[in-house]
Write a protein that holds these residues in place. Structure first.
Motif, mmCIF file in Angstrom:
data_model
loop_
_atom_site.group_PDB
_atom_site.id
_atom_site.type_symbol
_atom_site.label_atom_id
_atom_site.label_comp_id
_atom_site.label_asym_id
_atom_site.label_seq_id
_atom_site.Cartn_x
_atom_site.Cartn_y
_atom_site.Cartn_z
ATOM 1 N N GLY A 2 0.738 -1.232 -0.169
ATOM 2 C CA GLY A 2 0.065 0.076 -0.034
ATOM 3 C C GLY A 2 0.891 1.353 0.032
ATOM 4 N N ALA A 3 0.160 2.533 -0.295
ATOM 5 C CA ALA A 3 0.886 3.825 -0.052
ATOM 6 C C ALA A 3 0.343 4.474 0.814
ATOM 7 N N SER A 4 -1.344 4.368 1.142
ATOM 8 C CA SER A 4 -2.116 5.108 1.998
ATOM 9 C C SER A 4 -2.168 4.010 3.041
ATOM 10 N N THR A 5 -1.080 3.497 4.037
ATOM 11 C CA THR A 5 -1.405 2.598 4.729
ATOM 12 C C THR A 5 -1.896 2.903 6.194
ATOM 13 N N GLU A 19 -2.976 10.167 -2.257
ATOM 14 C CA GLU A 19 -1.743 9.560 -2.099
ATOM 15 C C GLU A 19 -1.262 8.625 -3.515
ATOM 16 N N HIS A 20 -2.441 8.489 -4.501
ATOM 17 C CA HIS A 20 -2.198 7.626 -5.481
ATOM 18 C C HIS A 20 -2.086 8.482 -6.911
ATOM 19 N N ALA A 21 -1.971 9.933 -6.790
ATOM 20 C CA ALA A 21 -2.132 10.756 -7.889
ATOM 21 C C ALA A 21 -1.167 11.886 -7.610
ATOM 22 N N MET A 35 -9.668 13.469 -2.324
ATOM 23 C CA MET A 35 -10.205 12.164 -2.083
ATOM 24 C C MET A 35 -9.487 10.980 -3.019
ATOM 25 N N GLN A 36 -9.244 9.931 -2.352
ATOM 26 C CA GLN A 36 -8.362 9.117 -3.208
ATOM 27 C C GLN A 36 -9.059 8.097 -4.336
ATOM 28 N N GLU A 37 -10.181 7.720 -4.188
ATOM 29 C CA GLU A 37 -10.759 6.856 -5.140
ATOM 30 C C GLU A 37 -12.264 7.319 -5.392
ATOM 31 N N LEU A 90 -16.979 6.380 -2.990
ATOM 32 C CA LEU A 90 -15.707 6.908 -2.771
ATOM 33 C C LEU A 90 -14.989 6.201 -1.802
ATOM 34 N N ASP A 91 -13.666 6.111 -1.950
ATOM 35 C CA ASP A 91 -12.630 6.075 -0.801
ATOM 36 C C ASP A 91 -11.944 7.178 -0.704
ATOM 37 N N VAL A 92 -12.417 7.851 0.672
ATOM 38 C CA VAL A 92 -11.981 9.236 0.912
ATOM 39 C C VAL A 92 -10.689 9.057 1.494
ATOM 40 N N ILE A 134 -19.192 4.489 0.807
ATOM 41 C CA ILE A 134 -18.103 5.415 1.209
ATOM 42 C C ILE A 134 -17.136 4.767 2.065
ATOM 43 N N GLU A 135 -15.915 4.671 1.633
ATOM 44 C CA GLU A 135 -14.861 3.947 2.415
ATOM 45 C C GLU A 135 -14.138 5.014 3.221
ATOM 46 N N ASP A 136 -13.508 4.797 4.454
ATOM 47 C CA ASP A 136 -12.615 5.631 5.276
ATOM 48 C C ASP A 136 -13.062 7.291 5.277
ATOM 49 N N GLY A 186 -14.782 0.564 6.498
ATOM 50 C CA GLY A 186 -13.659 0.708 7.304
ATOM 51 C C GLY A 186 -12.396 -0.238 6.744
ATOM 52 N N ASP A 187 -11.331 0.710 6.251
ATOM 53 C CA ASP A 187 -10.203 0.122 5.718
ATOM 54 C C ASP A 187 -8.976 0.517 6.734
ATOM 55 N N ASP A 188 -8.400 1.747 6.740
ATOM 56 C CA ASP A 188 -7.453 2.052 7.885
ATOM 57 C C ASP A 188 -8.013 1.883 9.277
ATOM 58 N N VAL A 242 -11.257 -5.551 2.920
ATOM 59 C CA VAL A 242 -10.497 -6.709 3.282
ATOM 60 C C VAL A 242 -9.323 -6.787 2.476
ATOM 61 N N LYS A 243 -7.989 -6.674 3.064
ATOM 62 C CA LYS A 243 -6.552 -6.546 2.399
ATOM 63 C C LYS A 243 -5.810 -7.587 3.073
ATOM 64 N N VAL A 244 -5.449 -8.606 2.338
ATOM 65 C CA VAL A 244 -4.789 -9.567 3.023
ATOM 66 C C VAL A 244 -3.374 -9.259 3.608
ATOM 67 N N HIS A 281 -7.616 -5.188 -3.359
ATOM 68 C CA HIS A 281 -6.016 -5.156 -3.871
ATOM 69 C C HIS A 281 -5.451 -4.027 -3.214
ATOM 70 N N ARG A 282 -4.215 -3.565 -3.378
ATOM 71 C CA ARG A 282 -3.305 -2.545 -2.835
ATOM 72 C C ARG A 282 -2.915 -1.712 -4.137
ATOM 73 N N SER A 283 -2.532 -0.462 -3.619
ATOM 74 C CA SER A 283 -2.191 0.411 -5.018
ATOM 75 C C SER A 283 -0.837 -0.158 -5.387
ATOM 76 N N GLY A 284 0.029 -0.640 -4.811
ATOM 77 C CA GLY A 284 1.141 -1.407 -5.281
ATOM 78 C C GLY A 284 0.749 -2.987 -5.557
ATOM 79 N N ILE A 323 -15.770 -6.567 -4.748
ATOM 80 C CA ILE A 323 -14.208 -6.482 -4.846
ATOM 81 C C ILE A 323 -13.850 -5.253 -5.429
ATOM 82 N N LYS A 324 -12.717 -4.602 -5.162
ATOM 83 C CA LYS A 324 -12.299 -3.541 -5.857
ATOM 84 C C LYS A 324 -10.734 -3.875 -6.061
ATOM 85 N N SER A 325 -10.571 -3.449 -7.367
ATOM 86 C CA SER A 325 -9.261 -3.933 -8.041
ATOM 87 C C SER A 325 -8.890 -2.701 -8.928
HETATM 88 P P1 PGA Z 1 -3.251 1.513 -0.503
HETATM 89 O O1 PGA Z 1 -4.829 2.208 -0.955
HETATM 90 O O2 PGA Z 1 -3.116 0.357 -1.077
HETATM 91 O O3 PGA Z 1 -2.443 2.666 -1.118
HETATM 92 O O4 PGA Z 1 -3.337 1.586 0.839
HETATM 93 C C1 PGA Z 1 -5.994 1.585 -1.011
HETATM 94 C C2 PGA Z 1 -6.882 1.878 -0.012
HETATM 95 O O5 PGA Z 1 -6.687 2.958 0.514
HETATM 96 O O6 PGA Z 1 -8.082 1.269 -0.236
#
Ligand code: PGA
Ligand code: ZN
Length: 424
Positions: free
Chosen positions: A38-41, A152-154, A160-162, A239-241, A280-282, A307-309, A332-334, A361-364, A383-385
């Motif tokens: 991830g980038a926005s971990t 953080e992805h652009a 907002m991220q997504e 949205l993923d804020v 709406i996420e985070d 809820g992500d973070d 759900v992020k493994v 998925h993750r951004s990476g 699923i979001k990918s």
């Molecule tokens: P990340 O972003 O993989 O950079 O954490 C994805 C997300 O925030 O859902």
């Protein structure tokens, strides 16, 4: 039985190193898994071990994690039946010995955990989704296509991220994928015609320098219409804020203004009224529990609050959220938790508690498609990918096409029913 475990350093979709693990069984089966990043971990995620040696990959090398697989984690599980996933994951956790998997690295542990599952499935001559999910696995997830990237992805000005397209009115996964791709191309034309840059962000979505977040939603709705679909009933938006990224000292910094959590919540209520938003996420920061509770009271019956973070795929943090009545869905992020067994535990706690789940998925990312199988295995329904473009994103969607084909008449795409039932 597990005969040998190997590992190597490979590159992810951002050109950063990541871990790939190979598991060899005594029946000759070899399977591999690659770990995302991830980038926005979230601050509460399991620990991603990086070398810190500035002479290689700017310090981002993962040779220590690779060595941990070869020298410690692999030998600890050799000779065990690969189908003993829970036993194996427990050994991996104990071998590491830290609460957040920081000694050997969650990236090392996850690679082993996933490669073991794939090898066991192959050895049983079953597709991964069937091996993990058994005979009940049959629901194809609604894909949430992240078609505008910010945060953080652009390198644009969007906070907002997504910004997602959610083809909830499609009748199959394959149709949902086509609707998403068609709308993605129309969106590109619309952005171009309005004079915006159509370069891509980390997850394959466009990264235009839009003046406001509402403008992003306006573009989505226009693109849905121009592509010939009905906003809302056929293609909804989301949205993923990623609000933790613009939260500091009790203040949210959005569109060059300071916001309290209460002001931000009012703003979301307005967005949900004005746009066909299903998720709406985070929406708020990862430790702003009281504000999350107020947000859930205000919007939790109308929209999916993910809820992500906030939860980081961690059963303990999720249990706290459930107790407090915070959010109504688990991202759900493994690699946030680091083993397959703990991931499945978080998912089953969510489902038992009336929370929906969205595999992510993750951004990476890499070409690894495990999350596609996992989504069907647990009948998540979502699923979001990323965008319907770029191979590391599309690899997961293409795997879902194969799974849908394999399931044949048993496959079910539940569309809007995958989301909480919103009282209108
Ligand atoms: P990340 O972003 O993989 O950079 O954490 C994805 C997300 O925030 O859902
Ligand atoms: Zn997120």
């Amino acid at each position: 039985l597990i005969e040998a475990v190997g590992a190597r350093e490979i590159l992810d979709s951002r050109g950063n190193p990541t871990v790939e693990v190979e598991v060899l069984l005594d029946d000759g089966i070899v399977q591999r898994a690659a770990v995302p990043s991830g980038a926005s971990t979230g601050a509460f995620e399991a620990y991603e071990l990086r070398d810190g040696d500035k002479s290689r990959y700017g310090g981002k090398g993962v040779l220590k994690a690779v060595d941990a697989v070869i020298d410690e984690l692999g030998p600890a599980i050799e000779g065990i039946d690969a189908s003993e996933q829970r036993v194996i994951d427990e050994i991996l956790i104990e071998t590491d010995g830290t609460p957040n998997k920081s000694r050997t690295g969650a990236n090392a542990i996850l690679g082993v955990s996933l490669a073991v599952a794939k090898a066991a499935a192959d050895s049983a001559d079953l597709p991964l989704f069937r091996y993990l999910g058994g005979p009940s696995a049959h629901i194809l997830p609604v894909p949430l296509f992240n078609v505008i990237n910010g945060g953080e992805h652009a390198d644009n000005g969007i906070d907002m991220q997504e910004f997602f397209l959610a083809p909830i009115g499609a009748s199959s996964f394959a149709e949902a994928l086509r609707w998403g791709a068609e709308t993605y191309h129309v969106l590109k034309g619309e952005l171009k015609a309005a004079g915006f840059n159509t370069g891509l962000g980390d997850e394959g979505g466009f990264a235009p320098d839009l003046p406001s977040n509402r403008e992003g939603l306006d573009f989505l709705v226009r693109a849905i219409e121009k592509a010939g679909f009905t906003p809302g009933s056929e293609i909804a938006v989301g949205l993923d804020v990623a609000a933790t990224e613009f939260f500091d000292n009790g203040v949210y910094r959005l569109e060059n203004k300071d916001w309290t959590a209460a002001e931000l919540t009012e703003y979301y209520v307005g967005l949900v009224n004005d746009y066909p938003i299903v998720t709406i996420e985070d929406a708020l920061a990862e430790d702003d529990w009281d504000a999350w509770k107020a947000l859930t009271d205000a919007l939790g019956k109308k929209v999916q609050l993910v809820g992500d973070d906030l939860f980081v795929t961690n059963p303990e943090r999720l249990a706290k959220g459930i107790d407090l009545g915070v959010a109504n869905s688990l991202l759900v992020k493994v690699n946030q938790i680091g083993t397959l067994s703990e991931t499945l535990d978080a998912i089953s706690l969510a489902h038992r508690s009336g929370y929906t789940t969205m595999l992510s998925h993750r951004s990476g990312e890499t070409e690894d498609t495990t999350i596609a199988d996992l989504a069907v295995a647990v009948n998540s329904g979502q699923i979001k990918s990323g965008a319907p473009a770029r191979s590391e994103r599309v690899a997961k969607y293409n795997q879902l096409l194969r799974i849908e084909e394999e399931l044949g008449d048993a496959a079910e795409f539940i569309g809007a029913a995958a989301f909480p039932r919103f009282g209108k």
